[in-house]
Design a protein around this motif. Structure first.
Motif, PDB file in Angstrom:
ATOM      1  N   MET A 296       1.144  -1.440   0.385  1.00  0.00           N
ATOM      2  CA  MET A 296      -0.062  -0.190   0.302  1.00  0.00           C
ATOM      3  C   MET A 296       0.604   1.692  -0.006  1.00  0.00           C
ATOM      4  O   MET A 296       0.140   2.222   0.120  1.00  0.00           O
ATOM      5  N   ASN A 297       1.890   1.570   0.552  1.00  0.00           N
ATOM      6  CA  ASN A 297       2.806   2.271   0.830  1.00  0.00           C
ATOM      7  C   ASN A 297       4.335   2.905  -0.788  1.00  0.00           C
ATOM      8  O   ASN A 297       4.356   3.670  -1.314  1.00  0.00           O
ATOM      9  N   VAL A 298       3.293   2.202  -2.308  1.00  0.00           N
ATOM     10  CA  VAL A 298       3.600   2.167  -3.529  1.00  0.00           C
ATOM     11  C   VAL A 298       2.863   2.579  -4.620  1.00  0.00           C
ATOM     12  O   VAL A 298       2.165   1.696  -4.949  1.00  0.00           O
ATOM     13  N   LEU A 299       3.399   3.378  -5.191  1.00  0.00           N
ATOM     14  CA  LEU A 299       2.797   3.109  -6.529  1.00  0.00           C
ATOM     15  C   LEU A 299       3.486   3.053  -7.540  1.00  0.00           C
ATOM     16  O   LEU A 299       5.045   3.537  -7.653  1.00  0.00           O
ATOM     17  N   HIS A 300       2.894   2.022  -8.618  1.00  0.00           N
ATOM     18  CA  HIS A 300       4.310   1.963  -9.991  1.00  0.00           C
ATOM     19  C   HIS A 300       3.076   3.392 -10.725  1.00  0.00           C
ATOM     20  O   HIS A 300       2.389   3.365 -11.274  1.00  0.00           O
ATOM     21  N   TYR A 301       4.267   3.468 -11.633  1.00  0.00           N
ATOM     22  CA  TYR A 301       4.138   4.719 -12.718  1.00  0.00           C
ATOM     23  C   TYR A 301       4.174   4.910 -13.403  1.00  0.00           C
ATOM     24  O   TYR A 301       5.440   4.680 -13.854  1.00  0.00           O
ATOM     25  N   TYR A 302       4.345   4.199 -15.216  1.00  0.00           N
ATOM     26  CA  TYR A 302       4.758   4.815 -16.539  1.00  0.00           C
ATOM     27  C   TYR A 302       4.599   5.266 -17.259  1.00  0.00           C
ATOM     28  O   TYR A 302       3.639   6.313 -17.079  1.00  0.00           O
ATOM     29  N   ASP A 303       5.746   6.525 -18.126  1.00  0.00           N
ATOM     30  CA  ASP A 303       5.416   7.491 -18.724  1.00  0.00           C
ATOM     31  C   ASP A 303       5.666   7.175 -20.103  1.00  0.00           C
ATOM     32  O   ASP A 303       6.793   6.970 -20.359  1.00  0.00           O
ATOM     33  N   GLY A 304       4.780   7.640 -20.523  1.00  0.00           N
ATOM     34  CA  GLY A 304       4.429   7.137 -22.062  1.00  0.00           C
ATOM     35  C   GLY A 304       5.690   7.976 -23.129  1.00  0.00           C
ATOM     36  O   GLY A 304       5.945   7.375 -24.166  1.00  0.00           O
ATOM     37  N   GLY A 305       6.146   8.756 -22.534  1.00  0.00           N
ATOM     38  CA  GLY A 305       6.760   9.543 -22.849  1.00  0.00           C
ATOM     39  C   GLY A 305       8.174   9.567 -23.134  1.00  0.00           C
ATOM     40  O   GLY A 305       9.809  10.244 -23.499  1.00  0.00           O
ATOM     41  N   ASP A 306       8.550   8.760 -21.893  1.00  0.00           N
ATOM     42  CA  ASP A 306      10.365   8.493 -21.783  1.00  0.00           C
ATOM     43  C   ASP A 306      10.980   7.364 -23.051  1.00  0.00           C
ATOM     44  O   ASP A 306      10.221   6.945 -24.137  1.00  0.00           O
ATOM     45  N   ASP A 307      11.945   7.335 -23.008  1.00  0.00           N
ATOM     46  CA  ASP A 307      12.612   7.113 -24.346  1.00  0.00           C
ATOM     47  C   ASP A 307      13.172   5.605 -24.205  1.00  0.00           C
ATOM     48  O   ASP A 307      12.063   4.860 -23.013  1.00  0.00           O
ATOM     49  N   ALA A 308      12.258   4.330 -25.318  1.00  0.00           N
ATOM     50  CA  ALA A 308      12.645   3.622 -25.639  1.00  0.00           C
ATOM     51  C   ALA A 308      13.651   2.216 -24.649  1.00  0.00           C
ATOM     52  O   ALA A 308      12.991   1.674 -24.098  1.00  0.00           O
ATOM     53  N   SER A 309      14.190   2.930 -24.275  1.00  0.00           N
ATOM     54  CA  SER A 309      16.099   1.770 -24.014  1.00  0.00           C
ATOM     55  C   SER A 309      16.158   2.033 -22.053  1.00  0.00           C
ATOM     56  O   SER A 309      16.279   1.804 -22.125  1.00  0.00           O
ATOM     57  N   VAL A 310      14.788   3.429 -22.020  1.00  0.00           N
ATOM     58  CA  VAL A 310      14.908   3.101 -20.418  1.00  0.00           C
ATOM     59  C   VAL A 310      13.166   3.492 -19.955  1.00  0.00           C
ATOM     60  O   VAL A 310      12.760   3.422 -18.845  1.00  0.00           O
ATOM     61  N   ALA A 311      12.521   2.323 -20.728  1.00  0.00           N
ATOM     62  CA  ALA A 311      10.566   2.941 -20.240  1.00  0.00           C
ATOM     63  C   ALA A 311      10.602   1.560 -19.233  1.00  0.00           C
ATOM     64  O   ALA A 311      11.452   0.946 -19.850  1.00  0.00           O
ATOM     65  N   GLY A 312       9.940   2.454 -18.288  1.00  0.00           N
ATOM     66  CA  GLY A 312       9.390   1.367 -17.290  1.00  0.00           C
ATOM     67  C   GLY A 312       8.647   1.826 -16.866  1.00  0.00           C
ATOM     68  O   GLY A 312       9.182   2.782 -16.380  1.00  0.00           O
ATOM     69  N   PHE A 313       8.319   0.676 -16.182  1.00  0.00           N
ATOM     70  CA  PHE A 313       6.767   1.248 -14.508  1.00  0.00           C
ATOM     71  C   PHE A 313       7.681   2.067 -13.467  1.00  0.00           C
ATOM     72  O   PHE A 313       8.873   0.936 -13.306  1.00  0.00           O
ATOM     73  N   ARG A 314       7.476   3.010 -13.454  1.00  0.00           N
ATOM     74  CA  ARG A 314       8.416   3.727 -11.799  1.00  0.00           C
ATOM     75  C   ARG A 314       8.107   2.979 -10.292  1.00  0.00           C
ATOM     76  O   ARG A 314       6.589   3.377 -10.538  1.00  0.00           O
ATOM     77  N   ARG A 315       9.193   2.907  -9.833  1.00  0.00           N
ATOM     78  CA  ARG A 315       8.074   2.164  -8.230  1.00  0.00           C
ATOM     79  C   ARG A 315       8.180   3.455  -7.688  1.00  0.00           C
ATOM     80  O   ARG A 315       9.642   3.692  -6.918  1.00  0.00           O
ATOM     81  N   ILE A 316       7.310   4.422  -7.235  1.00  0.00           N
ATOM     82  CA  ILE A 316       6.702   5.333  -6.205  1.00  0.00           C
ATOM     83  C   ILE A 316       6.857   5.025  -4.349  1.00  0.00           C
ATOM     84  O   ILE A 316       6.632   4.401  -4.676  1.00  0.00           O
TER      85      ILE A 316
END
Length: 388
Positions: A296-316
């Motif tokens: 519950m203390n984590v939100l996963h965020y994916y930024d569709g504008g990221d470069d494909a070489s580093v794109a992925g869900f970000r663990r906040i």
């Protein structure tokens, strides 16, 4: 700490009563509040059990007549933690008596009851009396952050919503019949008990409402052993006799939001191994969000504008002081728990009362959600899409 007080009367003292009591005790000790909640009286049906609850949970007095509580000058707030079949009567009477009201979800057992409550709240608001329905999960910091990200446009146009609420506490067919399994007490089963939470949470995050649904309901175990009175979820069997289960064990439905997003919802109390799994994923044109209450203390965020070489869900890890509600608690990385959302609810309610503003979610919001639940039930019967 302020010396101005706000006297609280809580009606009901079982599972939700314990959670609300924790919130009233803790809120003024961690948050700077304009009014200090005072736990004046807790009310229940049985004198001995209510007195024991008062001593255990921190209430100054115990009472058995909720109507008499409404006449007390030291009570400004009525906190309703009873089964759904009593919400309307207590809330309408409390508002008429000039008491602010916090009512557990869902607002009522029927749309007609919810309409009466919303009308009573609107009349009371004109006299400065406030009312709020208790959908606490929207006050989990990660979900509040999700709402902020959507509002800031970080997901672009929202296309898809997927939401699940999974429990397993009645998988065993020998689990006793409790009030939560009786339509006359609970209104509905998994749909209203836990499905209501994911409907509110997703509407909250999107800032949008569901406009039509297509659903199905299922009851897997139609008869259960009769249970004694109890304070938990499942009760204690008292005989070999059984009684009918008159609510759904599982609910699944599709939804269309007013803004155009599609939704898929699942609520079940038959997901073996899942104790309180709330899973929400939102996909937009510019990104995605994903949340699971089991983390519950984590939100996963994916930024569709990221470069494909580093794109992925970000663990906040949502424990920074910049995150909603978090600055009142512990250093970064020291997670919060289930009970903290109830504290945040109490904080928001007290601040709204002190400011003379309408708290959220309002009784009108609770009525809208009640109409969603009713539309799902109607759709399950007719096997067609239903407008909300």
């Amino acid at each position: 700490m302020t010396t101005a007080t706000l006297g609280i009367a809580m009606i009901g003292h079982a599972f939700m009563g314990a959670a609300h009591s924790q919130a009233w005790r803790v809120a003024p000790r961690f948050f700077d509040l304009p009014l200090r909640p005072v736990m004046a009286v807790v009310c229940g049906r049985d004198r001995a059990r209510t007195e024991a609850a008062a001593a255990r949970l921190g209430w100054a007095e115990a009472a058995t007549d909720w109507r008499a509580v409404l006449d007390r000058d030291d009570v400004q707030v009525v906190d309703i933690c009873t089964p759904g079949d009593t919400h309307a009567e207590i809330a309408v009477a409390a508002l008429a008596a000039g008491k602010h009201v916090l009512c557990e979800k869902p607002l009522a057992n029927t749309v007609a009851e919810a309409e009466a409550m919303a009308e009573a709240a609107a009349r009371a608001a004109a006299a400065g009396v406030r009312a709020m329905v208790g959908f606490t999960y929207r006050r989990v910091p990660a979900l509040s952050l999700a709402r902020e990200l959507v509002a800031r446009g970080r997901l672009g146009r929202v296309h898809h919503v997927r939401a699940q609420y999974l429990q397993d506490w009645i998988v065993d067919p020998a689990a006793p019949l409790s009030w939560r399994l009786q339509k006359e007490r609970a209104g509905s089963g998994a749909l209203g008990d836990i499905g209501a939470h994911i409907v509110d949470a997703t509407q909250f995050i999107l800032g949008d409402t569901i406009r039509e649904v297509s659903g199905t309901l299922e009851t897997f175990v139609s008869e259960r052993p009769l249970a004694a009175e109890h304070s938990g979820l499942s009760g204690t069997a008292v005989s070999d006799r059984t009684g009918p289960v008159t609510v759904d064990d599982a609910a699944l439905f599709l939804a269309r939001f007013s803004g155009g997003a599609l939704g898929a919802f699942e609520a079940t109390r038959f997901a073996n191994g899942r104790k309180n799994a709330i899973r929400i994923e939102i996909n937009g044109s510019a990104g995605s969000l994903a949340f699971d209450f089991e983390d519950m203390n984590v939100l996963h965020y994916y930024d569709g504008g990221d470069d494909a070489s580093v794109a992925g869900f970000r663990r906040i890890v949502v424990t920074e002081p910049q995150h909603p509600y978090v600055d009142a608690w512990w250093p970064a990385g020291h997670g919060l728990g289930y009970e903290h959302a109830f504290t945040h609810q109490a904080v928001d309610f007290v601040r709204a009362v002190a400011a003379g503003t309408d708290p959220a979610p309002s009784f009108a919001d609770g009525l809208q959600l009640q109409r969603v639940l009713a539309a799902v039930e109607a759709s399950a019967t007719s096997r067609t899409w239903h407008d909300v």
